[in-house]
Motif scaffolding. Sequence first.
Motif, PDB file in Angstrom:
ATOM      1  N   ASP A 169      17.094  -3.433  -8.633  1.00 47.94           N
ATOM      2  CA  ASP A 169      17.328  -2.466  -7.548  1.00 47.94           C
ATOM      3  C   ASP A 169      17.473  -3.403  -6.293  1.00 47.94           C
ATOM      4  OD1 ASP A 169      14.754  -3.506  -7.174  1.00 47.94           O
ATOM      5  OD2 ASP A 169      13.728  -1.629  -6.511  1.00 47.94           O
ATOM      6  N   GLU A 170      17.883  -4.593  -6.409  1.00 49.23           N
ATOM      7  CA  GLU A 170      18.137  -5.546  -5.109  1.00 49.23           C
ATOM      8  C   GLU A 170      19.586  -6.145  -5.553  1.00 49.23           C
ATOM      9  OE1 GLU A 170      13.657  -7.313  -4.166  1.00 49.23           O
ATOM     10  OE2 GLU A 170      14.677  -8.241  -5.870  1.00 49.23           O
ATOM     11  N   ILE A 171      20.040  -6.561  -4.083  1.00 50.55           N
ATOM     12  CA  ILE A 171      21.075  -7.245  -4.113  1.00 50.55           C
ATOM     13  C   ILE A 171      21.082  -8.158  -5.063  1.00 50.55           C
ATOM     14  CG2 ILE A 171      22.903  -8.947  -2.595  1.00 50.55           C
ATOM     15  CD1 ILE A 171      22.909  -6.218  -1.685  1.00 50.55           C
ATOM     16  N   GLN A 172      21.992  -8.671  -6.050  1.00 50.09           N
ATOM     17  CA  GLN A 172      22.033  -9.636  -7.045  1.00 50.09           C
ATOM     18  C   GLN A 172      22.331 -10.963  -6.431  1.00 50.09           C
ATOM     19  OE1 GLN A 172      20.736  -8.665 -10.394  1.00 50.09           O
ATOM     20  NE2 GLN A 172      20.290  -7.350  -9.005  1.00 50.09           N
ATOM     21  N   THR A 173      21.467 -12.015  -6.439  1.00 38.60           N
ATOM     22  CA  THR A 173      21.479 -13.355  -5.949  1.00 38.60           C
ATOM     23  C   THR A 173      22.153 -14.403  -6.939  1.00 38.60           C
ATOM     24  OG1 THR A 173      19.431 -13.619  -6.452  1.00 38.60           O
ATOM     25  CG2 THR A 173      19.595 -12.883  -4.304  1.00 38.60           C
ATOM     26  N   GLU A 174      22.320 -14.092  -8.027  1.00 38.31           N
ATOM     27  CA  GLU A 174      22.728 -15.055  -9.122  1.00 38.31           C
ATOM     28  C   GLU A 174      23.894 -16.035  -8.622  1.00 38.31           C
ATOM     29  OE1 GLU A 174      23.991 -15.610 -13.592  1.00 38.31           O
ATOM     30  OE2 GLU A 174      23.351 -13.553 -13.038  1.00 38.31           O
ATOM     31  N   GLU A 175      25.046 -15.320  -8.196  1.00 38.32           N
ATOM     32  CA  GLU A 175      26.100 -16.015  -7.816  1.00 38.32           C
ATOM     33  C   GLU A 175      25.969 -16.935  -6.550  1.00 38.32           C
ATOM     34  OE1 GLU A 175      28.931 -16.320  -9.387  1.00 38.32           O
ATOM     35  OE2 GLU A 175      27.800 -15.040 -11.115  1.00 38.32           O
ATOM     36  N   ILE A 176      24.945 -16.356  -5.564  1.00 42.51           N
ATOM     37  CA  ILE A 176      24.677 -17.362  -4.331  1.00 42.51           C
ATOM     38  C   ILE A 176      23.877 -18.659  -5.010  1.00 42.51           C
ATOM     39  CG2 ILE A 176      23.375 -17.278  -2.290  1.00 42.51           C
ATOM     40  CD1 ILE A 176      23.508 -14.293  -2.188  1.00 42.51           C
ATOM     41  N   ILE A 177      22.969 -18.488  -5.861  1.00 42.27           N
ATOM     42  CA  ILE A 177      22.098 -19.119  -6.594  1.00 42.27           C
ATOM     43  C   ILE A 177      23.272 -20.472  -7.126  1.00 42.27           C
ATOM     44  CG2 ILE A 177      20.607 -20.247  -7.988  1.00 42.27           C
ATOM     45  CD1 ILE A 177      19.037 -17.389  -7.551  1.00 42.27           C
ATOM     46  N   LYS A 178      24.206 -20.126  -7.985  1.00 36.47           N
ATOM     47  CA  LYS A 178      24.990 -20.912  -8.480  1.00 36.47           C
ATOM     48  C   LYS A 178      25.718 -21.693  -7.306  1.00 36.47           C
ATOM     49  CE  LYS A 178      26.067 -18.245 -12.641  1.00 36.47           C
ATOM     50  NZ  LYS A 178      26.709 -17.137 -13.125  1.00 36.47           N
ATOM     51  N   ASP A 179      26.104 -21.190  -6.228  1.00 36.23           N
ATOM     52  CA  ASP A 179      26.836 -21.711  -5.199  1.00 36.23           C
ATOM     53  C   ASP A 179      26.058 -22.692  -4.600  1.00 36.23           C
ATOM     54  OD1 ASP A 179      29.673 -21.818  -3.672  1.00 36.23           O
ATOM     55  OD2 ASP A 179      28.153 -21.534  -1.881  1.00 36.23           O
ATOM     56  N   ILE A 180      24.951 -22.238  -4.325  1.00 33.76           N
ATOM     57  CA  ILE A 180      23.810 -23.484  -3.956  1.00 33.76           C
ATOM     58  C   ILE A 180      23.930 -24.847  -4.517  1.00 33.76           C
ATOM     59  CG2 ILE A 180      21.284 -24.087  -3.355  1.00 33.76           C
ATOM     60  CD1 ILE A 180      20.908 -20.850  -2.649  1.00 33.76           C
ATOM     61  N   PHE A 181      23.816 -24.603  -5.731  1.00 35.73           N
ATOM     62  CA  PHE A 181      24.044 -25.920  -6.562  1.00 35.73           C
ATOM     63  C   PHE A 181      25.336 -26.483  -6.552  1.00 35.73           C
ATOM     64  CE2 PHE A 181      20.039 -24.135  -8.301  1.00 35.73           C
ATOM     65  CZ  PHE A 181      19.167 -25.203  -8.084  1.00 35.73           C
ATOM     66  N   LYS A 182      26.418 -25.646  -6.625  1.00 38.23           N
ATOM     67  CA  LYS A 182      27.842 -26.213  -6.646  1.00 38.23           C
ATOM     68  C   LYS A 182      27.964 -27.133  -5.002  1.00 38.23           C
ATOM     69  CE  LYS A 182      31.671 -23.908  -6.075  1.00 38.23           C
ATOM     70  NZ  LYS A 182      32.528 -22.716  -5.822  1.00 38.23           N
ATOM     71  N   GLN A 183      27.455 -26.369  -4.108  1.00 44.64           N
ATOM     72  CA  GLN A 183      27.599 -26.978  -2.840  1.00 44.64           C
ATOM     73  C   GLN A 183      26.504 -28.498  -2.464  1.00 44.64           C
ATOM     74  OE1 GLN A 183      28.725 -25.369   0.489  1.00 44.64           O
ATOM     75  NE2 GLN A 183      29.288 -23.288  -0.395  1.00 44.64           N
ATOM     76  N   GLY A 184      25.745 -28.711  -3.640  1.00 43.72           N
ATOM     77  CA  GLY A 184      24.914 -29.697  -3.614  1.00 43.72           C
ATOM     78  C   GLY A 184      23.581 -29.532  -2.625  1.00 43.72           C
TER      79      GLY A 184
ATOM     80  N   LEU B 130      12.426 -25.812   5.042  1.00 42.50           N
ATOM     81  CA  LEU B 130      13.580 -24.970   4.714  1.00 42.50           C
ATOM     82  C   LEU B 130      14.356 -24.604   5.991  1.00 42.50           C
ATOM     83  CD1 LEU B 130      11.563 -22.265   2.791  1.00 42.50           C
ATOM     84  CD2 LEU B 130      13.332 -23.944   1.945  1.00 42.50           C
ATOM     85  N   ASP B 131      15.627 -24.623   5.780  1.00 47.27           N
ATOM     86  CA  ASP B 131      16.579 -24.408   6.734  1.00 47.27           C
ATOM     87  C   ASP B 131      16.798 -22.858   6.808  1.00 47.27           C
ATOM     88  OD1 ASP B 131      17.223 -27.016   7.293  1.00 47.27           O
ATOM     89  OD2 ASP B 131      18.361 -27.171   5.449  1.00 47.27           O
ATOM     90  N   LEU B 132      16.820 -22.391   5.562  1.00 48.24           N
ATOM     91  CA  LEU B 132      17.149 -20.888   5.488  1.00 48.24           C
ATOM     92  C   LEU B 132      16.428 -20.047   4.529  1.00 48.24           C
ATOM     93  CD1 LEU B 132      19.664 -18.437   6.132  1.00 48.24           C
ATOM     94  CD2 LEU B 132      20.834 -19.639   4.376  1.00 48.24           C
ATOM     95  N   ILE B 133      15.951 -18.873   4.670  1.00 47.56           N
ATOM     96  CA  ILE B 133      15.442 -18.081   3.885  1.00 47.56           C
ATOM     97  C   ILE B 133      16.193 -16.687   3.701  1.00 47.56           C
ATOM     98  CG2 ILE B 133      13.420 -16.724   3.057  1.00 47.56           C
ATOM     99  CD1 ILE B 133      11.499 -18.790   4.389  1.00 47.56           C
ATOM    100  N   PHE B 134      16.567 -16.451   2.577  1.00 41.89           N
ATOM    101  CA  PHE B 134      17.414 -15.276   2.238  1.00 41.89           C
ATOM    102  C   PHE B 134      16.147 -14.283   1.816  1.00 41.89           C
ATOM    103  CE2 PHE B 134      20.977 -17.693   1.257  1.00 41.89           C
ATOM    104  CZ  PHE B 134      22.109 -16.951   2.047  1.00 41.89           C
ATOM    105  N   MET B 135      16.002 -13.028   2.382  1.00 39.34           N
ATOM    106  CA  MET B 135      14.961 -12.042   2.271  1.00 39.34           C
ATOM    107  C   MET B 135      15.116 -10.786   1.427  1.00 39.34           C
ATOM    108  SD  MET B 135      12.795 -13.107   5.582  1.00 39.34           S
ATOM    109  CE  MET B 135      11.573 -12.157   5.331  1.00 39.34           C
ATOM    110  N   PRO B 136      14.479 -10.503   0.710  1.00 47.29           N
ATOM    111  CA  PRO B 136      14.533  -9.096   0.010  1.00 47.29           C
ATOM    112  C   PRO B 136      13.980  -8.164   0.901  1.00 47.29           C
ATOM    113  CG  PRO B 136      12.766 -10.158  -1.157  1.00 47.29           C
ATOM    114  CD  PRO B 136      13.361 -11.215  -0.073  1.00 47.29           C
TER     115      PRO B 136
END
Length: 162
Positions: free
Chosen positions: A21-36, A91-97
């Motif tokens: 029931d939350e915004i899906q974060t999987e693609e963001i997580i993949k991008d975090i790793f993609k960008q190193g 941490l620089d940034l926290i994404f929060m539910p």
Amino acid sequence: VISHPKYQESKRIAIFLSMPDEIQTEEIIKDIFKQGKECFIPRYKPHSNHMDMLKLSSAEDISSLTLTSWNILQPSDDDSAREEALAGGGLDLIFMPGLGFDKKGNRLGRGKGYYDTYLERCMKHARGKPYTIALAFREQICESVPVAENDVQIDEILYEDH
């Protein structure tokens, strides 16, 4: 999210593994790793308001995590090999539910105070408080949400606004 300037400039990012029931974060997580960038996810301690942010080694690492009684994937209690964000460079940034948000930056969580308590710990770290972005559905934006004294306001709420 991934074009957001704060995200672009952040190196160490904490993000939640989404529930259905939350915004899906999987693609963001993949991008975090993609960008190193470095990725940290919550490990909640039951019967408390204590949460740690533990480092993921890759997006695939998620499949090695255990499911809690709350149906949340997280590193197991005996997993001591992972870096905790505040034991390292912070941490620089926290994404929060959250369940509800208002435009003043107030957040209604699930009532245990995990994120508020964690942000207090962040403020004691040399790096200071990370930037906080809540990920929300438009329907979660309210006129006002109830707040308590120890609730920490969010810097920004991202939601689709059609």
